[in-house]
Design a protein around this motif. Structure first.
Motif, PDB file in Angstrom:
ATOM      1  N   GLN A  85     -17.511  -2.116  41.165  1.00 31.19           N
ATOM      2  CA  GLN A  85     -16.562  -1.304  40.580  1.00 31.19           C
ATOM      3  C   GLN A  85     -16.028  -0.297  39.758  1.00 31.19           C
ATOM      4  N   LEU A  86     -17.542   0.373  39.604  1.00 34.20           N
ATOM      5  CA  LEU A  86     -18.100   1.306  39.039  1.00 34.20           C
ATOM      6  C   LEU A  86     -17.241   2.333  40.312  1.00 34.20           C
ATOM      7  N   GLN A  87     -17.593   2.271  41.663  1.00 35.90           N
ATOM      8  CA  GLN A  87     -16.959   3.054  43.045  1.00 35.90           C
ATOM      9  C   GLN A  87     -15.902   2.698  43.130  1.00 35.90           C
ATOM     10  N   GLN A  88     -15.136   1.700  43.154  1.00 36.43           N
ATOM     11  CA  GLN A  88     -13.850   2.048  42.407  1.00 36.43           C
ATOM     12  C   GLN A  88     -13.074   3.143  41.584  1.00 36.43           C
ATOM     13  N   SER A  89     -13.426   2.645  40.490  1.00 30.83           N
ATOM     14  CA  SER A  89     -12.691   3.461  39.144  1.00 30.83           C
ATOM     15  C   SER A  89     -13.664   5.097  39.841  1.00 30.83           C
ATOM     16  N   VAL A  90     -14.043   5.350  40.352  1.00 36.47           N
ATOM     17  CA  VAL A  90     -15.018   6.988  40.835  1.00 36.47           C
ATOM     18  C   VAL A  90     -14.006   7.155  41.982  1.00 36.47           C
ATOM     19  N   ASP A  91     -13.403   6.581  42.461  1.00 36.12           N
ATOM     20  CA  ASP A  91     -12.546   6.445  43.568  1.00 36.12           C
ATOM     21  C   ASP A  91     -11.332   7.037  43.659  1.00 36.12           C
TER      22      ASP A  91
ATOM     23  N   GLY B 101     -12.025  14.998  48.564  1.00 36.22           N
ATOM     24  CA  GLY B 101     -11.576  14.985  49.840  1.00 36.22           C
ATOM     25  C   GLY B 101     -11.601  16.941  50.021  1.00 36.22           C
ATOM     26  N   GLU B 102     -11.454  17.594  50.591  1.00 36.57           N
ATOM     27  CA  GLU B 102     -11.728  19.223  50.641  1.00 36.57           C
ATOM     28  C   GLU B 102     -11.301  19.576  49.737  1.00 36.57           C
ATOM     29  N   VAL B 103     -10.920  19.177  47.838  1.00 38.66           N
ATOM     30  CA  VAL B 103     -10.690  20.096  47.264  1.00 38.66           C
ATOM     31  C   VAL B 103     -12.493  19.938  46.468  1.00 38.66           C
ATOM     32  N   PRO B 104     -12.883  21.008  46.150  1.00 42.42           N
ATOM     33  CA  PRO B 104     -14.408  21.177  45.613  1.00 42.42           C
ATOM     34  C   PRO B 104     -15.163  20.583  44.743  1.00 42.42           C
ATOM     35  N   LEU B 105     -13.995  19.209  43.997  1.00 50.16           N
ATOM     36  CA  LEU B 105     -14.666  18.963  43.349  1.00 50.16           C
ATOM     37  C   LEU B 105     -15.205  17.781  43.043  1.00 50.16           C
TER      38      LEU B 105
ATOM     39  N   ASN C  50     -16.146   4.227  55.007  1.00 53.20           N
ATOM     40  CA  ASN C  50     -15.262   5.589  53.202  1.00 53.20           C
ATOM     41  C   ASN C  50     -14.965   6.896  54.400  1.00 53.20           C
ATOM     42  N   SER C  51     -13.581   6.786  53.910  1.00 53.48           N
ATOM     43  CA  SER C  51     -13.378   8.052  54.940  1.00 53.48           C
ATOM     44  C   SER C  51     -13.377   9.639  53.926  1.00 53.48           C
ATOM     45  N   ILE C  52     -13.323   9.546  52.610  1.00 51.91           N
ATOM     46  CA  ILE C  52     -13.601  10.569  51.889  1.00 51.91           C
ATOM     47  C   ILE C  52     -15.148  11.578  51.967  1.00 51.91           C
ATOM     48  N   MET C  53     -15.802  10.465  51.910  1.00 54.62           N
ATOM     49  CA  MET C  53     -17.266  10.945  52.105  1.00 54.62           C
ATOM     50  C   MET C  53     -17.515  11.070  54.273  1.00 54.62           C
ATOM     51  N   ALA C  54     -16.584   9.972  54.887  1.00 54.34           N
ATOM     52  CA  ALA C  54     -16.971  11.051  56.465  1.00 54.34           C
ATOM     53  C   ALA C  54     -16.497  12.329  57.204  1.00 54.34           C
ATOM     54  N   ASN C  55     -15.305  12.436  55.810  1.00 48.30           N
ATOM     55  CA  ASN C  55     -14.794  14.002  56.680  1.00 48.30           C
ATOM     56  C   ASN C  55     -15.339  14.963  55.900  1.00 48.30           C
ATOM     57  N   SER C  56     -15.846  14.405  54.110  1.00 44.24           N
ATOM     58  CA  SER C  56     -16.962  15.261  53.777  1.00 44.24           C
ATOM     59  C   SER C  56     -17.773  15.780  55.349  1.00 44.24           C
ATOM     60  N   VAL C  57     -18.793  14.749  55.541  1.00 48.24           N
ATOM     61  CA  VAL C  57     -19.702  15.281  56.550  1.00 48.24           C
ATOM     62  C   VAL C  57     -19.181  15.943  57.988  1.00 48.24           C
ATOM     63  N   ILE C  58     -18.141  15.316  58.101  1.00 43.43           N
ATOM     64  CA  ILE C  58     -17.788  16.090  59.417  1.00 43.43           C
ATOM     65  C   ILE C  58     -17.223  17.515  58.719  1.00 43.43           C
ATOM     66  N   SER C  59     -16.805  17.797  58.068  1.00 42.29           N
ATOM     67  CA  SER C  59     -16.588  19.362  57.815  1.00 42.29           C
ATOM     68  C   SER C  59     -17.336  19.692  57.914  1.00 42.29           C
TER      69      SER C  59
ATOM     70  N   GLN D 170      -7.731  12.074  65.527  1.00 40.72           N
ATOM     71  CA  GLN D 170      -6.966  13.644  65.310  1.00 40.72           C
ATOM     72  C   GLN D 170      -7.849  13.553  63.919  1.00 40.72           C
ATOM     73  N   THR D 171      -7.590  12.888  63.006  1.00 42.88           N
ATOM     74  CA  THR D 171      -8.025  12.395  61.783  1.00 42.88           C
ATOM     75  C   THR D 171      -9.363  13.315  62.065  1.00 42.88           C
ATOM     76  N   LEU D 172     -10.133  12.713  62.153  1.00 44.56           N
ATOM     77  CA  LEU D 172     -11.539  12.711  62.639  1.00 44.56           C
ATOM     78  C   LEU D 172     -11.927  14.606  62.655  1.00 44.56           C
ATOM     79  N   GLY D 173     -11.219  14.731  63.801  1.00 46.35           N
ATOM     80  CA  GLY D 173     -11.221  16.094  64.527  1.00 46.35           C
ATOM     81  C   GLY D 173     -12.411  16.540  65.161  1.00 46.35           C
ATOM     82  N   VAL D 174     -12.546  14.855  66.287  1.00 45.58           N
ATOM     83  CA  VAL D 174     -13.528  14.978  67.044  1.00 45.58           C
ATOM     84  C   VAL D 174     -13.543  16.455  68.598  1.00 45.58           C
ATOM     85  N   ASP D 175     -14.309  17.117  68.544  1.00 43.55           N
ATOM     86  CA  ASP D 175     -14.312  18.376  69.790  1.00 43.55           C
ATOM     87  C   ASP D 175     -14.842  17.626  70.641  1.00 43.55           C
TER      88      ASP D 175
END
Length: 530
Positions: free
Chosen positions: A39-45, A214-218, A396-405, A430-435
């Motif tokens: 529940q807390l994660q849902q609010s934070v997300d 996302g990519e915003v440093p917050l 977890n697309s936000i965290m996954a994109n953060s790790v990939i970035s 394409q979304t993941l940025g696979v090389d």
């Protein structure tokens, strides 16, 4: 001996029968932690998504203004600014100034009063920069998104960090909940609730959740004392205890049946990791055009003290489920560093592929681990390839994109393993940025002697070309397969045709043989000459 063994089994089953009664508090605590954290994660997300939407809206508005305005501070420019303010839910002000803070014009024709609260930070993948400021009489801090224009001028869009009052963030949450929005460098921006209790915690347990915009440093984080949320579940204690007592009798029978019938191997994986029994094996990746060694995939083997070698299929899934895949990968990376540092210094183009698991993209610390292990190593980040499997989605697309970035920022590359066997599609990759795309052996096996066309395999190769990614074929076991793949532009391959996964000693010998420091192996040379 048999009778003694039976007594031991019976005793263990009897203890297990009473386990539900003894474990009521433990199970209820675990349930509360999982439920309340979700529940807390849902609010934070949700909060992170709102902040991200606010920042991206400001960036979009700023880009539209500049795209529609041939010059700054003209009537056309001011008109475009007004139009974007009217259309945006968040945009409060647009300002043109220089690097010394001299203001040229703004949306409303007055001096804009603002004071910086943070340094200017870059936004990965964007040309704009971001800082936090106090704007006029607004109590809520404001994001200042800035785009350079020409050599000396800057155009900035101002949007509140939050569109609503900060106290409203606690709606639906416990009164003792703390929510904090901060920059990724640690500077707090907005804090609601008592953060001192969380920051100064010693033995106090908290339910905690965090998310990134996302990519915003917050970063958004929230915490609440576990004791406060656990108190709300007191009524369930009695119910759980009654149910546990009713289960005890039946559980005794089930436990005995499980002991008799279970054929699951006894795992001691955590001890094996600590004892260094999990060893890296290296499967060569061969260049089909030259016969040279391009790199390797790091595979894990469990070498028991008894001499038994356990293949990864017997314990990898268990490691993922229990969370041991993360320390296992750390151990493997450290051993790879020790094994291959000299070879990578000799052969700077050698690529090392290391498998990551879905848990790495939820945990988020893998980027720091990679940097800590390989940062001062002769193995450069650009020599590292991290493989993710297509068989399991990254939830977890936000965290996954953060790790990939983060991995891409280091210079490492990302490979999609088992391509074609899972749930993904072109848009997902394409979304993941696979090389790199690694074609699964199930498709390579479709190539038989005399085969002239394999539509599914040819489609995968075409998809990889459309993505502009490199291709590696797995499970190559025959010369016919190697020839078919090379004829269709697949340059890199691995499989038993060249070599199985081998220990570091034979791998180094193979590397020196194939890359011009010895006589090439006959098998690899014949594949290259074909």
């Amino acid at each position: 001996m048999k009778s003694r063994y039976s007594h031991v089994i019976t005793l263990l089953a009897a203890i297990a029968a009473f386990f539900p009664v003894m474990a009521v508090d433990y199970l209820l605590d675990s349930y509360v932690r999982v439920r309340e954290r979700a529940q807390l994660q849902q609010s934070v997300d949700a909060l992170s998504e709102r902040v991200q939407a606010t920042a991206y809206d400001a960036i979009s508005s700023l880009r539209r203004i500049l795209a529609d305005s041939p010059s700054l501070c003209t009537p056309t420019f001011i008109s475009n600014v007004h139009r974007q303010i009217e259309q945006s839910l968040y945009l409060k002000q647009v300002l043109v100034e220089n690097s010394d803070g001299v203001q040229y014009c703004d949306a409303f024709g007055r001096q804009v009063s603002y004071s910086p609260l943070s340094e200017s930070l870059s936004i990965p993948g964007h040309t704009e920069t971001m800082s936090v400021v106090k704007l006029g009489d607004l109590e809520m801090p404001v994001l200042k998104l800035t785009q350079s224009f020409g050599a000396s001028r800057m155009v900035s869009a101002f949007v509140p960090v939050l569109a609503s009052e900060a106290d409203g963030l606690l709606n639906g949450l416990k009164a003792t909940t703390m929510i904090r929005l901060s920059l990724t460098n640690g500077m707090p921006i907005v804090t609601v609730g008592d953060a001192s209790a969380y920051d100064g915690r010693s033995d106090t347990e908290f339910v905690f959740a965090e998310a990134f915009a996302g990519e915003v440093p917050l970063r958004t984080e929230s915490a609440v004392p576990f004791a406060m949320v656990r108190a709300d579940y007191a009524d369930l204690d009695a119910s759980f205890t009654i149910v546990a007592c009713l289960m005890s009798g039946a559980f005794l029978v089930l436990a005995l049946q499980y002991v008799r019938r279970s054929q699951l191997p006894a795992f001691d994986l955590e001890r094996a990791i600590a004892a260094g029994e999990l060893k890296p094996y290296y499967q060569p990746v061969i260049n089909l055009r030259t016969g040279a060694l391009s790199g390797c995939e790091v595979l894990c083997r469990w070498e028991k003290k008894s001499g038994e070698v356990v293949p990864p299929g017997a314990f990898i899934e268990y490691a993922e489920v229990t969370g041991l895949a993360i320390p296992m990968t750390l151990s493997l990376m450290q051993q790879v560093k020790n094994d291959l540092s000299d070879l990578c210094r000799e052969m700077p183009e050698l690529k090392i592929s290391i498998n990551l698991f879905e848990g790495h993209f939820r945990d988020g610390t893998v980027v720091e681990d990679v940097q800590a292990i390989f940062g001062d190593s002769p193995i450069s980040f650009r020599q590292l390839v991290f493989e993710i499997t297509e068989r399991r989605p990254l939830d977890n697309s936000i965290m996954a994109n953060s790790v990939i970035s983060g991995l891409h920022a280091l210079g490492a590359r990302l490979a999609m393993d088992d391509a074609g066997t899972g749930h993904s599609n072109l848009a997902y990759m394409q979304t993941l940025g696979v090389d790199i795309i690694k074609i699964d052996r199930v498709f390579v096996d479709m190539i038989k002697p005399g085969t002239t066309q394999v539509p599914v395999l040819d489609g995968l190769i075409s998809m990889a070309r459309d993505l502009g990614t490199e291709i590696v074929a797995e499970g190559v076991e025959s010369e016919a397969q190697a020839l078919y793949l090379r004829a269709r532009g697949v340059v890199l391959a691995q499989g038993f045709l060249f070599a199985p996964a081998i220990r570091v000693g034979p791998f180094k010998e193979l590397a020196h043989a194939l890359n011009g420091q010895g006589k090439p192996l006959e098998l690899a040379a014949s594949a290259a000459a074909a």
